[in-house]
Design a protein around this motif. Structure first.
Motif, short mmCIF file in Angstrom:
data_model
loop_
_atom_site.label_atom_id
_atom_site.label_comp_id
_atom_site.label_asym_id
_atom_site.label_seq_id
_atom_site.Cartn_x
_atom_site.Cartn_y
_atom_site.Cartn_z
N VAL A 84 0.83 -1.21 0.00
CA VAL A 84 0.00 0.00 0.00
C VAL A 84 0.86 1.26 0.00
O VAL A 84 0.56 2.24 -0.69
N ALA A 85 1.95 1.25 0.77
CA ALA A 85 2.74 2.46 0.95
C ALA A 85 3.52 2.84 -0.31
O ALA A 85 3.61 4.03 -0.64
N VAL A 86 4.06 1.87 -1.03
CA VAL A 86 4.89 2.18 -2.19
C VAL A 86 4.09 2.90 -3.28
O VAL A 86 4.52 3.95 -3.80
N PHE A 91 4.75 6.82 -4.29
CA PHE A 91 5.09 7.12 -5.68
C PHE A 91 4.18 8.20 -6.27
O PHE A 91 4.65 9.14 -6.93
N VAL A 92 2.87 8.08 -6.02
CA VAL A 92 1.92 9.09 -6.52
C VAL A 92 2.21 10.46 -5.89
O VAL A 92 2.18 11.49 -6.59
N ILE A 93 2.51 10.50 -4.59
CA ILE A 93 2.80 11.77 -3.92
C ILE A 93 4.05 12.42 -4.52
O ILE A 93 4.08 13.64 -4.78
N ILE A 94 5.09 11.62 -4.78
CA ILE A 94 6.32 12.16 -5.36
C ILE A 94 6.06 12.71 -6.76
O ILE A 94 6.54 13.79 -7.13
N VAL A 146 3.20 13.85 -7.99
CA VAL A 146 2.40 15.07 -7.87
C VAL A 146 3.28 16.26 -7.46
O VAL A 146 3.15 17.37 -8.00
N ILE A 147 4.19 16.04 -6.52
CA ILE A 147 5.08 17.12 -6.08
C ILE A 147 5.97 17.58 -7.23
O ILE A 147 6.15 18.78 -7.47
N ILE A 148 6.53 16.63 -8.00
CA ILE A 148 7.42 17.00 -9.11
C ILE A 148 6.64 17.78 -10.17
O ILE A 148 7.11 18.82 -10.68
N ILE A 149 5.45 17.31 -10.52
CA ILE A 149 4.66 18.01 -11.55
C ILE A 149 4.25 19.40 -11.06
O ILE A 149 4.29 20.38 -11.82
N SER A 150 3.88 19.54 -9.79
CA SER A 150 3.50 20.85 -9.25
C SER A 150 4.67 21.82 -9.29
O SER A 150 4.49 23.00 -9.63
#
Length: 672
Positions: free
Chosen positions: A552-554, A558-561, A563-567
């Motif tokens: 669940v965590a991976v 990955f999605v959070i990272i 989203v941060i890069i695209i933002s």
């Protein structure tokens, strides 16, 4: 000739409903020249209809930085304009306000102590049960969230740390396993000042600054854990460093750490509640009989002591400077003094209420006193810190040293924060007392950041002194865990403070402050998710096994990272992104904006205020205020206002506007 009544009224209503500034109806004097004054002059229009003035006002509001320090202006006469009597009254008022401020601070600190006791009564045994699952604690991530949950439940990092020390000294945990729990305790202790910041939600700008000043502590702790926990799990640098220090010095058991603040607060808090914290430690150590014991003390130690004989076990030796002898059974006996116990005299000593009921009562009482004290403290500070006094205080606190020594100012603030925390013996008390000062604008966020970091160092110094007072069998582990706590905070400071670009917690706290100032309900959502939902979810996945946690965590990480890069790329370098990724508009609005959520929460709050509150509508004796307001609104809608007398051409604006037909116009012209 007078204008037609229907035409005149219709023209008047059309202007009201359109909200567009139009020329008033033509009079007979300018009817002959309809092109005269056809273009309205902006300067001749009233201010409310001037587009230029509206644009200028908007521009001024946009130029105001909400993070600027507000200027507290004095509303009274100047000192030079006062006579002798007014000056004496002014001085007496200042002394009275100072005494009231000290009294409110005293009750504020006492309410924090009672709040901690209330949380221990409500969740203390649950915290012991969490520690009881020793197999889960071997997972560093699980140990981290357990430290967060236990510290939030007991509202005291020193209590959770002492539980960990007892478990390490008894062999249940190793020092290396206990280090992630200490990191989690460092995060959990910052929940108190975040709760205190919620009490300043009445004023939008004060709430923006206060919540940012409180959550800068949260972001520093979370970011430090994200960086240092993987390093510690891979290398064990904190364990090896502290082990070398402990082995290098011959540490002897010393006296207990000085407890300056409790000397003042305990006379009041001991009259309200006293707890036996050993029950939580016994539950954590697996002692089943402790589950049936109450945390509320029934018997308390007195100043009187009695001399008793104690038989030593086979592997125990006679303590130094003690009288020992051998009895008829060939056992070693020594004498020691023990305190004589008597019934406690606090309020809940003789009540038969369970721990949960007492905890809920104290929780409501302490939160009420905390809110009242905080509101009055803010009002007193606003009245005291006015004019020249506020200017002097702001300059002393927020001004940097002259160049080239300006970089030293932050480190001096850290020393001040560490010293103040050492004096009050609690980082929660120091940061909670600093939160209202940040809200009213006396302390800036940039200055509160190093003060908070110093507070983290101060609380570890207090824990180190407390560890030195541990018994001989716990001394080594207590000191090593306290040193792990100290070097963890020092490592976090080295990462997130010396380089100005790396002071990311300040920027994150300001962003969250802006968001919560616009949507104030989001502060409660943040508090629940950061300190309850996320730790509980991770703990549940850890109990299910490391496979479930990784599975669940991976993907989530990955999605959070991503989203941060695209933002970051959207704001810094959007040209390298595809067209659909240059904004988040391709997603549903509820996934990238809080506005739809705000509309839903506003509807729910309006529904609760109008209908849920009025569940007792038929009972006239217990009808609440919102019900009465709702009844007034219904009454005002049902009863239409009667038409005014003395106006022949009066038309009720609530009626539907009807255009006159051609026959009605012909009849009017014929009549004229």
């Amino acid at each position: 000739m007078a204008p037609l009544p229907e035409t005149e009224n219709h023209l008047y209503k059309t202007q009201e409903l359109s909200d567009v500034p139009k020329q008033l109806p033509l009079s007979t004097s300018n009817a002959a020249n309809p092109t005269e004054n056809n273009t309205p002059d902006t300067e001749s229009l009233p201010p409310a209809y001037s587009t230029l003035s509206l644009c200028n006002n908007t521009t001024e509001e946009d130029e105001v930085d909400p993070w600027d320090m507000p200027e507290l202006k004095s509303t009274g006469p100047k000192w030079s304009e006062m006579n002798t009597k007014q000056r004496i009254l002014s001085v007496l008022k200042g002394i009275a306000k100072l005494i009231m401020l000290l009294g409110l601070l005293y009750f504020f600190v006492c309410s924090l102590d009672i709040l901690s006791s209330a949380f221990q009564l409500v969740g203390g045994k649950a915290a012991g049960d969490i520690f009881k699952n020793h197999s889960v604690l071997t997972n560093p991530v699980a140990g981290l969230v357990i430290g967060v949950l236990v510290t939030v439940l007991v509202q005291s990092s020193s209590t959770s740390t002492s539980i960990v020390v007892s478990m390490v000294s008894s062999g249940i945990l190793t020092v290396r396993t206990a280090i992630p729990i200490i990191m989690g305790a460092n995060i959990g202790t910052s929940v108190t000042n975040t709760i205190v910041a919620l009490m300043q939600s009445g004023d939008r700008n004060e709430f923006r600054r206060a919540f940012a000043g409180a959550t800068v502590h949260d972001f520093f702790n979370w970011l430090s854990v994200l960086v240092l926990l993987p390093i510690e799990a891979a290398s064990g640098y904190l364990f090896h460093l502290t082990n070398v220090i402990v082995e290098s010095f011959n540490i002897q058991t010393g006296e207990d750490a000085p407890d300056m603040l409790k000397v003042i607060t305990e006379p009041l808090t001991k009259l309200i509640i006293q707890l036996d914290k050993n029950v939580i430690q016994d539950i954590a150590n697996g002692l089943e009989t402790a589950r049936n014991q109450s945390l509320i003390k029934k018997m308390c130690s007195t100043a009187d002591k009695d001399l008793v004989n104690i038989t030593l076990s086979g592997n125990e030796t006679c303590p130094p400077s003690s009288l020992c002898w051998t009895n008829e059974y060939n056992q070693t006996v020594t004498q020691t003094y023990i305190s004589i116990k008597a019934p406690c005299n606090h309020i809940f000593a003789t009540t038969g209420l369970p721990d949960l009921a007492v905890g809920l009562i104290l929780l409501a009482l302490s939160l009420f006193v905390l809110c009242v004290c905080l509101i009055l403290i803010v009002k007193l500070l606003n009245s005291m810190l006015q004019g020249q006094v506020s200017v002097i205080i702001k300059k002393v606190i927020n001004t940097d040293f002259p160049f080239p020594f300006s970089w030293l100012t932050g480190y001096l603030a850290m020393l001040v924060g560490a010293g103040m925390t050492f004096i009050v013996q609690s980082s929660s008390v120091f940061t909670s007392a600093m939160t209202p000062l940040i809200g009213i604008g006396v302390i800036s966020i940039e200055r509160a950041y190093p003060l908070t970091l110093g507070s983290n160092i101060g609380t570890t110094a207090t824990a180190l002194l407390a560890a030195l007072a541990s018994p001989g069998e716990r001394l080594k582990y207590s000191v090593q865990i306290a040193l792990c706590h100290l070097f963890f905070n020092i490592s976090g400071i080295l990462v997130w403070y010396p380089i100005p670009f790396m002071r990311i917690p300040i920027r994150l706290a300001k962003g969250l402050g802006n968001k919560t100032a616009k949507y104030r309900w989001f502060a409660i959502v943040y508090l629940i998710f950061a300190f309850f939902i996320i730790p509980l979810t991770v703990f549940g996945l850890s109990v299910a096994g490391w496979q479930a946690l990784v599975g669940v965590a991976v993907p989530v990480v990955f999605v959070i990272i991503v989203v941060i890069i695209i933002s970051v790329l959207q704001s810094k370098c959007p040209r390298i992104l595809p067209d659909f990724l240059k904004s988040w508009d391709f997603l549903p609005k509820w996934m990238h904006s809080l506005k739809p959520w705000d509309a839903g929460i506003s509807w729910v709050s309006l529904f609760c205020g109008r209908y849920v509150c009025c569940c007792c509508k038929k009972c006239k004796c217990c009808k609440c205020k919102c019900c009465r307001n709702l009844d007034d609104e219904e009454t005002s809608v049902d009863s239409k206002p009667e038409p005014l007398e003395g106006h022949d051409n009066f038309v009720d604006i609530t009626d539907e506007i009807k255009m006159p037909t051609q026959d009605e116009k012909s009849q009017n012209l014929t009549a004229l």
